[in-house]
Motif scaffolding. Structure first.
Motif, PDB file in Angstrom:
ATOM      1  N   PHE A  79     140.465 -25.922  72.790  1.00  0.00           N
ATOM      2  CA  PHE A  79     141.731 -26.658  72.752  1.00  0.00           C
ATOM      3  C   PHE A  79     141.508 -28.161  72.868  1.00  0.00           C
ATOM      4  O   PHE A  79     142.449 -28.918  73.118  1.00  0.00           O
ATOM      5  N   ALA A  80     140.249 -28.593  72.664  1.00  0.00           N
ATOM      6  CA  ALA A  80     139.918 -30.014  72.796  1.00  0.00           C
ATOM      7  C   ALA A  80     140.719 -30.873  71.833  1.00  0.00           C
ATOM      8  O   ALA A  80     141.130 -31.981  72.171  1.00  0.00           O
ATOM      9  N   ALA A  81     140.970 -30.381  70.635  1.00  0.00           N
ATOM     10  CA  ALA A  81     141.653 -31.186  69.620  1.00  0.00           C
ATOM     11  C   ALA A  81     143.075 -31.523  70.013  1.00  0.00           C
ATOM     12  O   ALA A  81     143.635 -32.519  69.556  1.00  0.00           O
ATOM     13  N   VAL A  82     143.683 -30.695  70.863  1.00  0.00           N
ATOM     14  CA  VAL A  82     145.072 -30.945  71.251  1.00  0.00           C
ATOM     15  C   VAL A  82     145.167 -31.408  72.707  1.00  0.00           C
ATOM     16  O   VAL A  82     146.257 -31.461  73.275  1.00  0.00           O
ATOM     17  N   GLY A  83     144.010 -31.736  73.292  1.00  0.00           N
ATOM     18  CA  GLY A  83     143.994 -32.344  74.609  1.00  0.00           C
ATOM     19  C   GLY A  83     144.316 -31.426  75.761  1.00  0.00           C
ATOM     20  O   GLY A  83     144.737 -31.877  76.829  1.00  0.00           O
ATOM     21  N   LEU A  84     144.098 -30.117  75.577  1.00  0.00           N
ATOM     22  CA  LEU A  84     144.336 -29.158  76.646  1.00  0.00           C
ATOM     23  C   LEU A  84     143.006 -28.623  77.173  1.00  0.00           C
ATOM     24  O   LEU A  84     142.023 -28.521  76.416  1.00  0.00           O
ATOM     25  N   PRO A  85     142.935 -28.252  78.449  1.00  0.00           N
ATOM     26  CA  PRO A  85     141.684 -27.717  78.992  1.00  0.00           C
ATOM     27  C   PRO A  85     141.382 -26.332  78.427  1.00  0.00           C
ATOM     28  O   PRO A  85     142.306 -25.553  78.148  1.00  0.00           O
ATOM     29  N   SER A  86     140.102 -26.056  78.264  1.00  0.00           N
ATOM     30  CA  SER A  86     139.670 -24.745  77.782  1.00  0.00           C
ATOM     31  C   SER A  86     138.998 -23.921  78.878  1.00  0.00           C
ATOM     32  O   SER A  86     138.676 -22.747  78.651  1.00  0.00           O
ATOM     33  N   ASP A  87     138.769 -24.518  80.055  1.00  0.00           N
ATOM     34  CA  ASP A  87     137.954 -23.844  81.070  1.00  0.00           C
ATOM     35  C   ASP A  87     138.687 -23.593  82.384  1.00  0.00           C
ATOM     36  O   ASP A  87     138.066 -23.460  83.433  1.00  0.00           O
ATOM     37  N   THR A  88     140.000 -23.491  82.344  1.00  0.00           N
ATOM     38  CA  THR A  88     140.755 -23.215  83.563  1.00  0.00           C
ATOM     39  C   THR A  88     140.339 -21.860  84.141  1.00  0.00           C
ATOM     40  O   THR A  88     140.398 -20.838  83.450  1.00  0.00           O
ATOM     41  N   GLY A  89     139.899 -21.864  85.388  1.00  0.00           N
ATOM     42  CA  GLY A  89     139.484 -20.615  86.025  1.00  0.00           C
ATOM     43  C   GLY A  89     138.105 -20.130  85.642  1.00  0.00           C
ATOM     44  O   GLY A  89     137.732 -18.989  85.947  1.00  0.00           O
ATOM     45  N   GLY A  97     138.881 -13.844  74.866  1.00  0.00           N
ATOM     46  CA  GLY A  97     138.035 -12.845  75.508  1.00  0.00           C
ATOM     47  C   GLY A  97     138.289 -12.849  76.999  1.00  0.00           C
ATOM     48  O   GLY A  97     138.314 -13.909  77.631  1.00  0.00           O
ATOM     49  N   GLY A  98     138.464 -11.688  77.583  1.00  0.00           N
ATOM     50  CA  GLY A  98     138.748 -11.609  79.005  1.00  0.00           C
ATOM     51  C   GLY A  98     137.637 -12.142  79.882  1.00  0.00           C
ATOM     52  O   GLY A  98     137.873 -12.522  81.030  1.00  0.00           O
ATOM     53  N   MET A  99     136.403 -12.223  79.329  1.00  0.00           N
ATOM     54  CA  MET A  99     135.251 -12.698  80.086  1.00  0.00           C
ATOM     55  C   MET A  99     134.735 -14.032  79.559  1.00  0.00           C
ATOM     56  O   MET A  99     133.655 -14.472  79.936  1.00  0.00           O
ATOM     57  N   ASP A 100     135.493 -14.672  78.715  1.00  0.00           N
ATOM     58  CA  ASP A 100     135.024 -15.916  78.089  1.00  0.00           C
ATOM     59  C   ASP A 100     135.179 -17.098  79.044  1.00  0.00           C
ATOM     60  O   ASP A 100     136.084 -17.120  79.888  1.00  0.00           O
ATOM     61  N   LEU A 101     134.291 -18.095  78.861  1.00  0.00           N
ATOM     62  CA  LEU A 101     134.362 -19.335  79.637  1.00  0.00           C
ATOM     63  C   LEU A 101     135.091 -20.438  78.905  1.00  0.00           C
ATOM     64  O   LEU A 101     135.711 -21.296  79.529  1.00  0.00           O
ATOM     65  N   TRP A 102     134.995 -20.466  77.563  1.00  0.00           N
ATOM     66  CA  TRP A 102     135.572 -21.531  76.725  1.00  0.00           C
ATOM     67  C   TRP A 102     136.162 -20.920  75.467  1.00  0.00           C
ATOM     68  O   TRP A 102     135.406 -20.720  74.514  1.00  0.00           O
ATOM     69  N   PRO A 103     137.415 -20.571  75.446  1.00  0.00           N
ATOM     70  CA  PRO A 103     138.394 -20.772  76.495  1.00  0.00           C
ATOM     71  C   PRO A 103     138.463 -19.557  77.408  1.00  0.00           C
ATOM     72  O   PRO A 103     138.176 -18.432  76.989  1.00  0.00           O
ATOM     73  N   THR A 104     138.855 -19.784  78.623  1.00  0.00           N
ATOM     74  CA  THR A 104     139.162 -18.667  79.501  1.00  0.00           C
ATOM     75  C   THR A 104     140.480 -18.043  79.045  1.00  0.00           C
ATOM     76  O   THR A 104     141.286 -18.670  78.354  1.00  0.00           O
ATOM     77  N   ALA A 105     140.691 -16.797  79.466  1.00  0.00           N
ATOM     78  CA  ALA A 105     141.964 -16.150  79.152  1.00  0.00           C
ATOM     79  C   ALA A 105     143.120 -16.925  79.774  1.00  0.00           C
ATOM     80  O   ALA A 105     144.216 -17.002  79.196  1.00  0.00           O
ATOM     81  N   LEU A 147     149.690 -13.368  71.671  1.00  0.00           N
ATOM     82  CA  LEU A 147     148.525 -13.588  72.531  1.00  0.00           C
ATOM     83  C   LEU A 147     147.854 -12.248  72.783  1.00  0.00           C
ATOM     84  O   LEU A 147     148.493 -11.304  73.258  1.00  0.00           O
ATOM     85  N   ALA A 148     146.564 -12.170  72.457  1.00  0.00           N
ATOM     86  CA  ALA A 148     145.792 -10.955  72.693  1.00  0.00           C
ATOM     87  C   ALA A 148     144.564 -11.317  73.520  1.00  0.00           C
ATOM     88  O   ALA A 148     143.781 -12.176  73.126  1.00  0.00           O
ATOM     89  N   VAL A 149     144.408 -10.666  74.670  1.00  0.00           N
ATOM     90  CA  VAL A 149     143.227 -10.851  75.502  1.00  0.00           C
ATOM     91  C   VAL A 149     142.391  -9.582  75.393  1.00  0.00           C
ATOM     92  O   VAL A 149     142.812  -8.511  75.825  1.00  0.00           O
ATOM     93  N   GLN A 150     141.225  -9.717  74.781  1.00  0.00           N
ATOM     94  CA  GLN A 150     140.358  -8.561  74.550  1.00  0.00           C
ATOM     95  C   GLN A 150     139.508  -8.313  75.794  1.00  0.00           C
ATOM     96  O   GLN A 150     138.624  -9.096  76.119  1.00  0.00           O
ATOM     97  N   ARG A 151     139.794  -7.233  76.479  1.00  0.00           N
ATOM     98  CA  ARG A 151     139.084  -6.911  77.717  1.00  0.00           C
ATOM     99  C   ARG A 151     137.618  -6.600  77.426  1.00  0.00           C
ATOM    100  O   ARG A 151     137.287  -5.962  76.432  1.00  0.00           O
ATOM    101  N   GLY A 152     136.734  -7.052  78.309  1.00  0.00           N
ATOM    102  CA  GLY A 152     135.307  -6.778  78.153  1.00  0.00           C
ATOM    103  C   GLY A 152     134.619  -7.659  77.137  1.00  0.00           C
ATOM    104  O   GLY A 152     133.419  -7.508  76.890  1.00  0.00           O
ATOM    105  N   ALA A 153     135.361  -8.600  76.541  1.00  0.00           N
ATOM    106  CA  ALA A 153     134.800  -9.479  75.515  1.00  0.00           C
ATOM    107  C   ALA A 153     134.684 -10.884  76.062  1.00  0.00           C
ATOM    108  O   ALA A 153     135.419 -11.289  76.963  1.00  0.00           O
TER     109      ALA A 153
END
Length: 284
Positions: free
Chosen positions: A123-133, A231-239, A254-260
């Motif tokens: 979400f860098a292009a729109v100035g939003l954080p991608s790593d919350t949590g 991805g439910g386990m992703d760092l960038w972006p977090t769910a 919005l779809a959060v893929q568990r285990g991904a």
């Protein structure tokens, strides 16, 4: 491999893979050739994947002016490819940093989109954080045998000032980017250095100073449906970041893929393909 000439004379390469309606897929990295997308977990059985190499990566030529590799300036390459393909409107998919580019294209050319699919986007292009949590996501995997080394590598990468400076730590960090650190994930991660063009990586966001308010306003009026797949386990972006960013779009799934994690088509190809194809079928 096919080629087109973009607005400034740079030769851009792209592949068409699969059967069915076309789906234009923008790779991330930033600066990684589209080869890493593979067949997107078998999505090519339902769609013809159009897989361009970003200028300066893969089989595409390196421009004389590397500032043209900046994410907002790459919008013109996407538009050149759409025109070359003879498509009045496109289904557009962007992965990771390619998701930033896809959002900028959507803001600039909303009338050219049938649908927008954002797969674990930045979400860098729109100035939003991608790593919350993100720290919570990392801590949840503490029992993994690679965890200590990966966390140390992650710290080095966060403090690195350039992609080149971060490169020596990337492979040790990579287990955090996959839902399963198995043989397929290791091979996918090991291919990264050969597929990545560091000059493109360095210039992708360099001196990029967007009017984020205007970008968000434009995305807030986007008429086409949007799939935001995290991805439910992703760092960038977090769910959590993806959930927060969903409000950018008026018609969003919005779809959060568990285990991904960051490459959900590798972690669970069947779930990924079913989610994307179901969305695209409804959007058409």
């Amino acid at each position: 491999m096919d080629f087109l000439t973009s607005y400034d004379g740079t030769a851009l390469a792209f592949r068409a893979l699969g059967d069915g309606p076309p789906l234009l897929c923008l790779p991330g990295g930033p600066g990684r050739a589209a080869e890493y997308l593979g067949d997107l977990g078998g999505l090519s059985a339902h769609r013809t994947l159009i897989l361009p190499d970003t200028r300066g990566t893969g089989a595409s030529a390196t421009p004389a002016d590397l500032t043209t590799c900046r994410v907002d300036r790459l919008v013109a390459d996407v538009e050149a490819l759409r025109h070359h393909l003879g498509l009045d409107r496109v289904d557009l998919l962007g992965h990771s940093a390619g998701g930033s580019l896809a959002m900028l294209y959507a803001a600039a050319h909303p009338d050219r989109l049938t649908s927008l699919t954002l797969v674990t986007p930045s979400f860098a292009a729109v100035g939003l954080p991608s790593d919350t949590g993100a720290e919570d996501v990392i801590a949840a995997r503490a029992a993994e045998p690679w965890h200590t080394e990966a966390v140390a590598a992650h710290r080095h990468m966060k403090t690195a000032k350039t992609f080149a400076e971060a490169a020596p730590y990337r492979f040790a960090f990579e287990p955090l980017m996959y839902g399963r650190w198995d043989q397929a994930a290791r091979a996918h991660a090991a291919a990264d250095p050969a597929q990545r063009a560091l000059p493109v990586s360095e210039h992708y966001y360099k001196d990029y100073t967007p009017d984020t308010g205007e970008l968000r306003r434009r995305l807030g009026t986007l008429a086409c449906p949007v799939l935001l797949l995290a991805g439910g386990m992703d760092l960038w972006p977090t769910a959590e970041s993806a959930t927060d960013a969903a409000s950018l779009f008026p018609d969003v799934t919005l779809a959060v893929q568990r285990g991904a994690a960051h490459y959900p088509w590798l972690d669970d190809p069947q779930t990924f393909t079913a989610t994307v194809e179901r969305f695209l079928s409804r959007a058409s």
